[in-house]
Design a protein around this motif. Structure first.
Motif, PDB file in Angstrom:
ATOM      1  N   UNK B  54       4.505  -0.985 -10.013  1.00  0.00           N
ATOM      2  CA  UNK B  54       3.928  -1.933  -9.067  1.00  0.00           C
ATOM      3  C   UNK B  54       2.667  -1.308  -8.480  1.00  0.00           C
ATOM      4  N   UNK B  55       1.532  -1.985  -8.678  1.00  0.00           N
ATOM      5  CA  UNK B  55       0.251  -1.432  -8.242  1.00  0.00           C
ATOM      6  C   UNK B  55      -0.505  -2.474  -7.437  1.00  0.00           C
ATOM      7  N   UNK B  56      -1.127  -2.047  -6.346  1.00  0.00           N
ATOM      8  CA  UNK B  56      -1.995  -2.941  -5.573  1.00  0.00           C
ATOM      9  C   UNK B  56      -3.450  -2.705  -5.952  1.00  0.00           C
ATOM     10  N   UNK B  57      -3.679  -2.054  -7.077  1.00  0.00           N
ATOM     11  CA  UNK B  57      -5.054  -1.677  -7.436  1.00  0.00           C
ATOM     12  C   UNK B  57      -5.541  -2.260  -8.741  1.00  0.00           C
ATOM     13  N   UNK B  58      -4.952  -3.402  -9.134  1.00  0.00           N
ATOM     14  CA  UNK B  58      -5.348  -4.030 -10.400  1.00  0.00           C
ATOM     15  C   UNK B  58      -6.847  -4.337 -10.430  1.00  0.00           C
ATOM     16  N   UNK B  59      -7.430  -4.649  -9.247  1.00  0.00           N
ATOM     17  CA  UNK B  59      -8.850  -5.004  -9.197  1.00  0.00           C
ATOM     18  C   UNK B  59      -9.743  -3.862  -9.667  1.00  0.00           C
ATOM     19  N   UNK B  60      -9.210  -2.635  -9.669  1.00  0.00           N
ATOM     20  CA  UNK B  60      -9.951  -1.501 -10.215  1.00  0.00           C
ATOM     21  C   UNK B  60     -10.368  -1.792 -11.650  1.00  0.00           C
ATOM     22  N   UNK B  61      -9.436  -2.322 -12.442  1.00  0.00           N
ATOM     23  CA  UNK B  61      -9.716  -2.533 -13.859  1.00  0.00           C
ATOM     24  C   UNK B  61     -10.562  -3.783 -14.074  1.00  0.00           C
ATOM     25  N   UNK B  62     -10.443  -4.782 -13.160  1.00  0.00           N
ATOM     26  CA  UNK B  62     -11.317  -5.949 -13.233  1.00  0.00           C
ATOM     27  C   UNK B  62     -12.760  -5.490 -13.061  1.00  0.00           C
ATOM     28  N   UNK B  63     -12.984  -4.716 -11.995  1.00  0.00           N
ATOM     29  CA  UNK B  63     -14.330  -4.215 -11.718  1.00  0.00           C
ATOM     30  C   UNK B  63     -14.829  -3.289 -12.813  1.00  0.00           C
ATOM     31  N   UNK B  64     -13.946  -2.413 -13.284  1.00  0.00           N
ATOM     32  CA  UNK B  64     -14.338  -1.476 -14.339  1.00  0.00           C
ATOM     33  C   UNK B  64     -14.757  -2.241 -15.587  1.00  0.00           C
ATOM     34  N   UNK B  65     -13.994  -3.295 -15.922  1.00  0.00           N
ATOM     35  CA  UNK B  65     -14.328  -4.101 -17.099  1.00  0.00           C
ATOM     36  C   UNK B  65     -15.675  -4.771 -16.936  1.00  0.00           C
ATOM     37  N   UNK B  66     -15.892  -5.390 -15.759  1.00  0.00           N
ATOM     38  CA  UNK B  66     -17.144  -6.094 -15.507  1.00  0.00           C
ATOM     39  C   UNK B  66     -18.326  -5.126 -15.565  1.00  0.00           C
ATOM     40  N   UNK B  67     -18.213  -4.013 -14.864  1.00  0.00           N
ATOM     41  CA  UNK B  67     -19.342  -3.077 -14.800  1.00  0.00           C
ATOM     42  C   UNK B  67     -19.591  -2.366 -16.124  1.00  0.00           C
ATOM     43  N   UNK B  68     -18.516  -2.061 -16.862  1.00  0.00           N
ATOM     44  CA  UNK B  68     -18.706  -1.436 -18.179  1.00  0.00           C
ATOM     45  C   UNK B  68     -19.473  -2.393 -19.076  1.00  0.00           C
ATOM     46  N   UNK B  69     -19.079  -3.671 -19.033  1.00  0.00           N
ATOM     47  CA  UNK B  69     -19.750  -4.672 -19.871  1.00  0.00           C
ATOM     48  C   UNK B  69     -21.221  -4.781 -19.508  1.00  0.00           C
ATOM     49  N   UNK B  70     -21.498  -4.976 -18.216  1.00  0.00           N
ATOM     50  CA  UNK B  70     -22.882  -5.201 -17.787  1.00  0.00           C
ATOM     51  C   UNK B  70     -23.742  -3.961 -18.069  1.00  0.00           C
TER      52      UNK B  70
END
Lengths: 240, 314
Positions: B54-70
């Motif tokens: 159980x993690x409250x930090x899923x948004x880490x990977x959302x942001x990482x995905x977005x920024x890696x792509x850009x």
């Protein structure tokens, strides 16, 4: 097959297991008894791999395994059936047995399926293979716990009070089962109920205060004055 | 693979094409958002519901995905679609050392710890000029403005990806590693006692869910063409994800689908009736409380129980 020398485990100031030597050969069935706090369970968990020993060596088939973690210990050939059955409630009995066949015994897919079914049949659970483990009664859960341990194809099978909480006829079925499981492997059985061990375990080990006190043929150890002394508190064993 | 799973995969292809070219752009964007949330929810469900992470930090990977792509797309001539395929691999690999550190924390400490990592990542991006700092980044592949209609392709990808993910998870749960995952859900100590390398399995699942979440994040921000630290790393991602999974039914593959439909429908209906802003979050919160009080395992398990209940014969 299994050679343990000077196994020691300390908890702070207390030495729970004090320099225990143990040798096991295939086909051995060893009963392990002793008063509460004698270190039986700690010795069993040292063998199973819950924690590494503080001192001592531990060799299985020529390979030192004293410092392997639990899952690697299972793969190396040591499996334990726990006192309180540790089954997977939301999996079927077949899946419960399949998991150790795949991960413990490391069998390929088809062989693991066959082996899991064979073990369930051996443990008298074949007719329930498709039902959920969560729905089982105590005797069947104990059987499943045994099946899970055996499905890992261990060379050394550790039984931790698997008869505790069962009635005498139920214990008899567990004994018959352990007799069948002994083939080609060593069994170490910790139990408070002597009835369960008698007849099944040809060898008896007595522990007291962390040390191994007696080790020999069942009847010889059973009638040994020291055994009477530590259990009955009789000073010189005359009660025997 | 079973026949209906194969059929679902085959049907997903024309459905993805039809959705990409037969639907008006507004609805496309909404569907992309729904499917992206579904993908993220299914990933969090695998981590939290099956692996117990159980993690409250899923948004880490959302942001990482977005920024890696850009960052990669803007700086190189590699086509965006290729970058989109590479991003989950990169984020998944980066998650392995992170997991090795974070798994020293247990339960609530792990959950909060992941949140802290996500906040740290957000702060780092905010002060990093080449990632746009507070101003964020615009998607400009190789320095040129984005051509075409990204939501069309992303919708097709997301639709096919959602079906493929569910089929893939069903197939995965039947493999030895899948069985180990299910066993770990029931009793981790016993799974280890059966010979499962729990630590390794945790790392694999952590990396996989990080990769999947990063892909979902990257797809979403490909359609918006713009990302900023406050948006990509926002807590709302994990709040929505948790709502979807917990209401729908954690530890089931169908639950997140129900949760996604419920959440998106609720939001659209409420905005259609003139409730502006974030008022739907209040209603969602109330729904969460009521559901957890009366159906603690979520809607899908409750529905299953009702459907499978034997009927009275009289």
């Amino acid at each position: 097959m299994l050679v343990a020398r000077g196994l020691t485990r300390r908890f702070g100031m207390i030495t729970a297991v004090d320099a225990v030597d143990l040798d096991l050969a295939p086909g051995d069935a060893v009963g392990l008894i002793g008063p509460n706090g004698a270190g039986k369970s700690t010795l069993l968990s040292l063998l199973a791999g819950d924690a590494p020993p503080d001192a001592g060596s531990f060799v299985l088939d020529g390979r030192s395994i004293a410092h392997l973690p639990l899952h690697a210990r299972v793969r190396a050939g040591i499996a334990r059936a726990a006192q309180i059955p540790q089954t997977f409630a939301r999996l079927t009995l077949r899946e419960n047995a399949l998991l150790p066949a795949q991960h413990g015994a490391r069998l390929p897919a088809r062989a693991a399926q066959l082996w899991a079914d064979e073990v369930l049949a051996l443990c008298g659970l074949a007719d329930k293979a498709g039902s959920m483990a969560g729905a089982l009664g105590l005797l069947d859960r104990k059987r499943l716990e045994l099946a899970k341990a055996v499905a890992a194809r261990p060379r050394v099978l550790l039984l931790d009070e698997v008869a505790a909480g069962l009635t005498e006829p139920e214990i008899a079925t567990i004994k018959a089962l352990v007799d069948k499981l002994r083939d080609g492997r060593a069994v170490v059985w910790v139990e408070h109920i002597p009835f369960a061990l008698r007849g099944t375990c040809a060898r008896l080990v007595v522990m007291d205060k962390g040390a191994k006190l007696l080790d020999g043929p069942f009847d010889e150890v059973w009638s040994h004055p020291d055994l009477q002394r530590i259990y009955m508190g009789v000073a010189d064993g005359r009660a025997a | 693979m079973r026949r209906f799973e194969l059929a679902a995969l085959c049907l997903a292809v024309p459905a993805a094409f039809a959705a990409a070219w037969g639907i008006d752009p507004g609805l496309q964007f909404l569907l992309v958002e729904a499917l992206v949330l579904f993908l993220m929810a299914q990933m969090w469900n695998l981590a939290a519901g099956y692996a117990g992470q159980v993690s409250f930090g899923q948004q880490l990977f959302v942001g990482a995905g977005a920024y890696a792509l850009f960052a990669i797309a803007n700086a190189t001539a590699v086509p965006v679609w290729v970058v989109l395929a590479v991003v989950p691999v990169l984020v998944g690999l980066a998650a392995i050392p992170l997991g090795m550190v974070m798994f020293h924390l247990k339960h609530a400490y792990f959950a909060i710890g992941m949140w802290v990592v996500a906040e740290i990542a957000q702060q780092l991006v905010l002060i990093t000029p080449w990632l746009g700092g507070t101003g964020g980044l615009t998607l400009r592949p190789n320095g040129e403005p984005m051509q075409g209609f990204p939501e069309q392709l992303v919708l097709g990808l997301a639709l096919f990806g959602s079906v493929a993910l569910v089929v893939g998870l069903r197939v995965f749960l039947r493999t030895p590693m899948g069985l180990a995952t299910l066993a770990m859900r029931d009793n981790p100590a016993a799974a280890e006692g059966a010979g499962v390398d729990i630590r390794r399995l945790h790392l694999i699942l952590f990396a996989l869910t990080a990769a999947g979440t990063a892909l979902a994040g990257a797809m979403y921000y490909t359609t918006t063409l713009y990302t900023s630290p406050l948006d990509a790393f926002q807590v709302n991602w994990i709040v929505a994800t948790m709502f979807i999974v917990v209401i729908g039914g954690i530890g089931t593959l169908t639950g997140p689908a129900i949760g996604t439909v419920l959440m998106i429908t609720l939001r659209e209906v409420m905005t259609a009736y003139g409730f502006s802003g974030d008022q739907y979050w209040i209603v969602m919160g109330l729904i969460s409380i009521v559901t957890l009080l009366f159906l603690p395992r979520g809607l899908w398990p409750a529905l299953q129980a009702v459907l499978s209940r034997p009927r009275a014969t009289t």
